[in-house]
Scaffold this motif. Sequence first.
Motif: not given
Length: 218
Positions: A9-16, A54-58, A60-70, A85-89
Motif C-alpha cells: 500500500d506504500e508507493a515508495m515501497m513498491r518503487a523500491g 505485503d502482509i498489512r494492506m487495506p 484485503l490483507d496480504g495473507l488473505t490475498a495469498a490464500t485466494e491467489i494460490t 516477523g510474528e510467528d502467527d503471521y
Amino acid sequence: MIRVLIADDEAMMRAGVRAILESDPDIEVVFEAADGRQAIDGTQRHRPDVAVLDIRMPVLDGLTAATEITATVPGTRVVMLTTFGEDDYIERALGGGALGFLLKAADPRELIAGVRAVSEGGAYLSPEIARRVIAPYRSGDRARGADARHAVAELTDREREVLALLGAGASNAEIGAHLHLVEGTVKGYVSAILVKLDVRNRVEAAVLAHRAGIVAPD
C-alpha cells in the motif's frame, strides 16, 4: 524471464521493490497493486510467475490475498514481504500456500534470491524467519520430532534424498542436478512425498524435514 506482481500500500515501497527486482535482467515487474484485492485481480489478469505481497494492506490483507491467489491461480507462487516477523503471521502465510517469507529489513539480495527460488519451484525463508520456524524443533520438542521421523520412515530411500534437499530449499532443477534425475521425475517424487507426509506444500515438507533431522547440508 520471471514475471512478478508487487503488492504494497506504500508507493515508495513498491518503487523500491521494483528497482531491486528489475536490477536483475531476468526479472520483470508486470503489475503493481496497492491492496490485496488489486493483487488478486492483477494476478488473475496477468498470471505472473511470482506475487510479492505485503502482509498489512487495506481492503484485503496480504495473507488473505495469498490464500485466494494460490487457490485460484496455482501457477503463481507467493512470497510474503513484511516488516513483521510474528510467528502467527509466519504460520498463516505458510498455511495459506506462500512459498517465501521475507523481511523488509533484509538484504535486498535476499529479495532477488527469494523470487528466483520460488519461481523455480523451491521455497525461501529469510534466515531470521527460518531460525524461528525451526527453533522449536531444535529446542526439545521431542514429540514432534519423533512424529516427523516416523512419517519420514514411510518414504523410500530416494524420496528421503529428495526431501533432504527440499528441506535445504533446493528447487526441482537443483534436486535433479544433485541426484542426476530429470526435472519431471523430481516433480513426481515431490508429489508423492507431499501425499505420504500429508502436508500441503513444499514449505511444510521442508519444516518436517527439519523436524526429522534429515536436511541436506548447504
